[in-house]
Design an enzyme around this catalytic site. Sequence first.
Site, short mmCIF file in Angstrom:
data_model
loop_
_atom_site.label_atom_id
_atom_site.label_comp_id
_atom_site.label_asym_id
_atom_site.label_seq_id
_atom_site.Cartn_x
_atom_site.Cartn_y
_atom_site.Cartn_z
N ASP A 8 -20.32 39.50 -1.23
CA ASP A 8 -20.78 39.56 0.16
C ASP A 8 -19.94 38.60 0.99
O ASP A 8 -19.86 37.41 0.66
CB ASP A 8 -22.26 39.17 0.25
CG ASP A 8 -23.18 40.23 -0.33
OD1 ASP A 8 -22.67 41.21 -0.91
OD2 ASP A 8 -24.41 40.07 -0.23
N ASP A 129 -31.43 50.45 3.36
CA ASP A 129 -32.02 49.13 3.23
C ASP A 129 -33.43 49.19 3.80
O ASP A 129 -33.63 49.73 4.89
CB ASP A 129 -31.20 48.10 4.01
CG ASP A 129 -29.72 48.14 3.63
OD1 ASP A 129 -29.43 48.39 2.45
OD2 ASP A 129 -28.87 47.92 4.51
#
Length: 239
Positions: A8, A129
Amino acid sequence: MILYPAIDLKDGNCVRLYKGEMEQATVFNDDPAAQARAFVEAGCEWLHLVDLNGAFAGAPVNAAAVEAILAAADVPAQLGGGIRDMATIEAWLDKGLARVILGTVAVENPALVREAALAFPGQVAVGIDAREGRVATKGWAEETDVMVTDLARSYEDAGVAAIIYTDINRDGAMQGPNIEATAALARAVTIPVIASGGVSSLADLIALRDTGAIAGAISGRALYDGALDLKQALAALKG
């Protein structure tokens, strides 16, 4: 089941967020390419990359770091975060990405997802998500009334390569993945589902694999913290 180590990216560094909060970022490595090499040397078959700044900005921000990773790693990589038009999709695939992940636009511009999946077969995934079963967009900052399963089913005939399903409340929290919800989603659609968020131990990975329904799992913090040994995990999944 494929294990995807996660890189990330925030401000050019490898970080992990806690439950999706940008303010709660822990920097684990300031050299993303070196991190990618370490994962590849441990034997991973794929890399999962996220441009966190890009997810909020709506356009690529950590492009230099992603390009360094692509140059350093000889395994396929998928990238999500800030990819919201055909030009960006095309540019990333031209640079050597194996797969782009479309999240926000999967809710806001389904036609783009369909167009991209048609133009680039096998190279477009949908990122879903969610908090409490409802889809969140724009770097998890905005909640919608769209239900996860409804969104996933709407892409059944679009030719998308995979669905990456993240339970936001589990992400970076080291509390284990939401196995029940992920398996239920995987059984509700024919598209391969990859679990993300909360994978924090070998037991979590085995439990996901043993559902018999989940195609892959993404792990980040557990690999950086040492709670999960990548070599050992890959060997266990093969065994």
